[in-house]
Design an enzyme around this catalytic site. Structure first.
Site, PDB file in Angstrom:
ATOM      1  N   GLY A 417      14.694 -42.189 -74.040  1.00 31.40           N
ATOM      2  CA  GLY A 417      13.879 -42.363 -72.999  1.00 31.40           C
ATOM      3  C   GLY A 417      14.452 -43.054 -71.602  1.00 31.40           C
ATOM      4  CB  ALA A 418      18.269 -43.558 -71.431  1.00 26.93           C
ATOM      5  N   GLY A 452      31.287 -44.383 -65.116  1.00 27.33           N
ATOM      6  CA  GLY A 452      32.117 -45.274 -65.768  1.00 27.33           C
ATOM      7  C   GLY A 452      32.538 -44.942 -67.149  1.00 27.33           C
ATOM      8  CB  SER A 542       2.505 -50.240 -77.568  1.00 24.77           C
ATOM      9  OG  SER A 542       1.248 -50.436 -77.095  1.00 24.77           O
ATOM     10  CE1 TYR A 555       2.142 -45.003 -76.237  1.00 26.07           C
ATOM     11  CE2 TYR A 555       0.707 -47.033 -76.506  1.00 26.07           C
ATOM     12  CZ  TYR A 555       1.861 -46.573 -76.153  1.00 26.07           C
ATOM     13  OH  TYR A 555       2.778 -47.476 -75.862  1.00 26.07           O
ATOM     14  CB  ALA A 557      -2.709 -43.487 -84.600  1.00 28.91           C
ATOM     15  CE  LYS A 559       5.209 -46.394 -78.416  1.00 30.46           C
ATOM     16  NZ  LYS A 559       6.612 -46.235 -78.219  1.00 30.46           N
TER      17      LYS A 559
END
Ligand code: ZN
Length: 658
Positions: A417-418, A452, A542, A555, A557, A559
Site C-alpha cells: 500500500g506504498a 534512484g 488500527s 474492518y 474484525a 484488523k
C-alpha cells in the site's frame, strides 16, 4: 569509436576551463573509455595571482569527481612549476605527495588533486586526457600485449610498462617520454592500465583519444576478437532461484560482517560468460585495470561456495601482506562479483548504488576478458601488483569518503500500500535510513513514485498470490533478499452496521486486510529468516483493535484478526530471529481517504472545527502519516531490537484505549 565533438556545443564554451569540462564530459559519456570516477583530464593555463604575477596553473581532475558530470569545482588548480620540480625528486612518499599537491593549490576549497597530477604536469602539452579504455586493456592484458601495442601504434605512442599510479609512475613516464617521444608522438599507452593522449587544444587531445582507441578496436576486429555470438543460455527466474540468491546474500553478508545488496544480472552476456567451460581459468586472473580492485576485489567467486572464497582471500592476504613495506589490516574477505551458471552475474555492494557500480565494471570486464582470450589469452597483472592498489591508502580513502553509513544500509524493506498515505511515508522513512525499498501498490503510480538505485516500485494486487510471488522474485533479483516487511495495505469501507452487512462485503475486507497478509507473511518468511541482522515485520493495525466503533465490523474484525496473527507469528518466528510488532494509529488525516470536504463534513458532524477534530485526543496533537512511518522505521531499528509481539498506539492518546 565515434567522436562526440560538436562544434555548436564547443562554441558555447566561453573559456579554456569550459572547453576542458566539455571534452571531459564527452569522455565520461562513453563507458568503454571510463567508468565511475576512472580516468582524468587536465589543462595548463597562465593566470595572474593576487600580486599581479603570471603563474602557470595545472587544472587537474579532483579525486572523487566523475568525468561524466565534472564541473569547474571538480578541477584542482595546482602550481605547475612546483609539480615539475617535484617530478625531479628521486623519491616521494604517498602522504607527502598528497601533502604537496594539496598545499600548492590556488583555491582553498578545491578537491584533492588526482594522484596522477604530477604525470599530467610533466607532459608538455596544454591538454592531457587519460582513460582506461576497454580496447586498450583488452590488448595489453595478453601475453604479448606490448608487442601488439607497438605494432598498432608505431612511433605515435610511447609505451610505459606497468607501475603503480602515483609518484613512481610519473617519474617513469617522464624518463620514458624524454627518451622515446618523437615528432609523431601524440600519447602514451600504459600497459595493464590505460592510455594518455595530449594536444594543443581540447578538441585535438580528445579526438586523438578517440582515434587511438579506435585503432585498438579495429585491431581487435581484424583479429576476430571483438563480437561474439552469445551462447544460447536461457535465464531461469522463479522463487527457487530467488531462494538460492537470498542464501548467497546471507553467506556473503556473514563473511563481510555487514548486510550487503546482491543484485542479479541474468542477461544473455552474463549467463553465457558464467557458463563458459574455461570460466575458472579466464575469470581467475585478476581485474582488467588495478583501479577496479577496490570495487570488484581481485577475483570473482565462481559458483556459490562463499566459505572457500573467504579462505582463498585470507590466503592471498597473508601471502602478500608480508611483502608489503608497512603492515596492513585485512579488509573484509567477502566477494563483490559472483559468476554462477544459473544465476548469471551477481554484483555485491554495501548499497544498491555500490552494487550497481560493481555490475557496470564487471560488464566491461567480461568484454575485456572475452576479447583478450580470443586474442590468445587474458593475462592480468600479478596478484602482488593488485594487492598494492587494493591496500593503497589513497585508494582506500576513496571508499572511506562516504562517512558513517545509515542504519539500514545494505538492507531491504518491502512496503505494501506504498503509493499513498502511511505506506508512502514509510517508503520515505526507510529510504532515509539507507534501506533499499520495494514498494507495492495496486495503483500504477507506485512504479515511478521515486527514482534512484535504492527504489523498486511494482504494481501488484496482493489478493493475487501469483502476482505477489512474481513481485517477490523481482525484489530479490534486484536486491538479493528481504529484511523488513511493512504490512500496510488495507481498505476501510464506509460505515455499515452488522444487520445490513453483506457477506461479499465482509469477505472482500477479510481478503484484503487479513488473507492477503497471511499469504505475504508466509511467502516472505523463508527470506526474512535469512536476513543478516534478523527479520522485522511491522503491522499497521488500527485503534479499532483495542477500541472498535460501530459501523466498521468487517474492518475492526479484520484488523483484530491480523493483530492476533502477528502475535502468533511473534511466537513462531522468534527462533528464526524475526521480530513482529504492530502499530495502532488513529485519526491520520493526511491520507488519500480524507479530502478537505470529507474532513469538514466529519468535523461538522461532531460540532467541532477542523482543527479541533484533527487534534481530538488526550495530547491535543495531530498524528500524521510521517509520525506513523517514523515509528514504523524505528521499530525495525536497534531501539526495538528486544521487542516482539508488541502493539503500540500512535494516536495522540485515546481515552478508550488508555
Ligand atoms: Zn589511470
Amino acid at each position: 569509436m565515434h567522436s562526440l565533438w560538436n562544434d555548436a556545443g564547443a562554441a558555447a564554451c566561453g573559456s579554456e576551463i569550459e572547453r576542458r569540462i566539455y571534452t571531459s564530459r564527452l569522455l565520461g559519456q562513453d563507458k568503454s573509455l571510463v567508468l565511475h570516477g576512472g580516468g582524468n583530464t587536465s589543462v595548463k593555463l597562465t593566470e595572474q595571482n593576487i600580486l599581479g604575477e603570471d603563474e602557470q596553473i595545472l587544472y587537474v581532475k579532483g579525486s572523487g569527481w566523475d568525468l561524466e558530470t565534472i564541473a569547474a569545482a571538480g578541477f584542482a588548480p595546482v602550481r605547475l612549476e612546483h609539480l615539475k620540480k617535484l617530478a625531479q625528486l628521486s623519491e616521494l612518499s604517498d602522504p607527502e605527495m598528497v601533502n604537496q599537491l594539496v598545499t600548492h593549490q590556488t583555491r582553498a576549497t578545491a578537491p584533492v588533486p588526482s594522484v596522477e597530477a604530477i604525470l599530467h604536469a610533466i607532459l608538455p602539452y596544454p591538454y592531457v586526457d587519460h582513460t582506461h579504455a576497454d580496447a586498450i586493456v583488452s590488448i595489453t592484458n595478453t601475453a604479448d600485449g606490448e608487442a601488439r601495442i607497438r605494432e598498432i601504434y608505431g612511433d605515435t605512442m610511447v609505451v610505459i610498462p606497468y607501475v603503480m599510479p602515483g609518484f613512481d609512475l610519473a617519474r617513469l613516464c617522464a624518463a620514458r617520454f624524454a627518451a622515446d617521444a618523437g615528432p609523431n608522438t601524440i600519447g602514451m599507452v600504459l600497459l595493464n592500465h590505460g592510455i594518455f593522449t595530449f594536444g594543443q587544444s581540447a578538441k585535438e587531445s580528445y579526438e586523438r583519444m578517440i582515434a587511438q582507441v579506435g585503432r585498438a578496436e579495429e585491431y581487435l576486429k581484424r583479429n576476430k576478437a571483438w563480437d561474439f555470438a552469445p551462447a544460447a543460455v536461457t535465464a531461469a527466474h522463479g522463487i527457487e532461484l530467488a531462494s538460492v540468491q537470498a542464501r548467497l546474500r546471507a553467506d556473503i553478508s556473514k563473511a563481510a560482517g555487514f548486510p550487503v545488496i546482491v543484485a542479479r544480472h541474468a542477461n544473455d552476456k552474463s549467463l553465457a560468460f558464467a557458463s563458459r567451460t574455461d570460466i575458472s581459468t579466464i575469470a581467475q586472473q585478476g581485474p582488467a585495470t588495478p583501479d577496479h580492485v577496490i570495487r570488484t576485489k581481485r577475483l570473482p567467486l565462481i559458483g556459490r561456495d562463499v566459505a572457500a572464497y573467504v579462505e582463498g582471500y585470507k590466503k592471498y592476504f597473508i601471502e602478500i601482506e608480508v611483502q608489503a613495506k608497512e603492515r596492513k589490516t585485512m579488509l573484509d574477505p567477502a566477494p563483490r562479483v559472483v559468476l554462477d551458471s544459473e544465476l548469471g552475474l551477481c554484483a555485491v555492494g554495501k548499497s544498491a548504488q555500490d552494487a550497481g557500480i560493481v555490475a557496470d565494471i564487471y560488464d566491461h570486464t567480461m568484454d575485456i576478458i572475452s576479447r583478450a582470450t580470443a586474442l590468445g589469452g587474458y593475462r592480468a597483472l600479478p596478484a602482488k601488483d593488485i594487492f598494492d592498489v587494493e591496500y593503497w591508502d589513497l585508494e582506500q580513502a576513496k571508499l572511506r569518503k562516504g562517512g558513517k553509513p545509515l542504519p539500514f544500509t545494505g538492507e531491504v524493506a518491502l512496503v505494501t500500500g506504498a503509493a499513498s498515505g502511511i505506506g508512502k511515508a514509510c517508503v520515505e522513512s526507510l529510504l532515509a535510513r539507507g534501506a533499499a525499498v520495494v514498494a507495492l501498490d495496486l495503483a500504477a503510480s507506485v512504479v515511478s513514485m521515486k527514482s534512484g538505485a535504492n527504489f523498486l516500485g511494482l504494481q501488484c494486487d496482493l489478493t493475487d498470490e501469483a502476482q505477489f510471488k512474481q513481485a517477490l522474485v523481482q525484489a530479490v533479483e534486484k536486491f538479493g533478499g528481504l529484511d523488513m516487511l511493512v504490512l500496510n495495505a488495507g481498505i476501510f469501507p464506509g460505515g455499515c452496521r452488522i444487520d445490513s452487512l453483506k457477506t461479499e462485503e465482509w469477505q472482500k475486507v477479510m481478503r484484503i486486510n487479513l488473507d492477503a497478509n497471511l499469504m505475504l507473511m508466509r511467502e516472505c518468511h523463508a527470506f526474512m529468516k535469512l536476513a543478516p541482522c534478523g527479520g522485522r515485520v511491522v503491522v499497521i493495525g488500527s485503534k479499532n483493535v483495542p477500541a472498535p466503533g460501530p459501523g466498521a465490523a468487517a474492518y475492526s474484525a479484520s484488523k483484530a484478526a491480523l493483530n492476533q496473527l502477528a502475535r502468533v507469528a511473534a511466537l513462531e518466528w522468534g527462533s528464526d530471529n524475526i521480530r513482529i510488532n504492530s502499530l495502532h494509529p488513529n485519526a491520520v488525516f493526511d491520507t488519500g481517504l480524507w479530502t478537505p470536504e470529507v474532513l469538514a463534513a466529519r468535523a461538522k458532524h461532531y460540532g467541532m472545527s477542523v482543527e479541533e477534530y484533527k487534534t481530538n485526543n488526550v495530547l491535543k496533537t495531530e498524528v500524521t502519516s510521517r509520525d506513523v512511518a517514523e515509528l514504523t522505521a524505528e521499530m525495525c531499528g536497534p531501539l526495538f531490537a528486544k521487542t516482539t509481539g508488541a502493539w503500540l498506539p500512535v494516536d495522540g492518546g485515546n481515552d478508550r484505549v488508555i
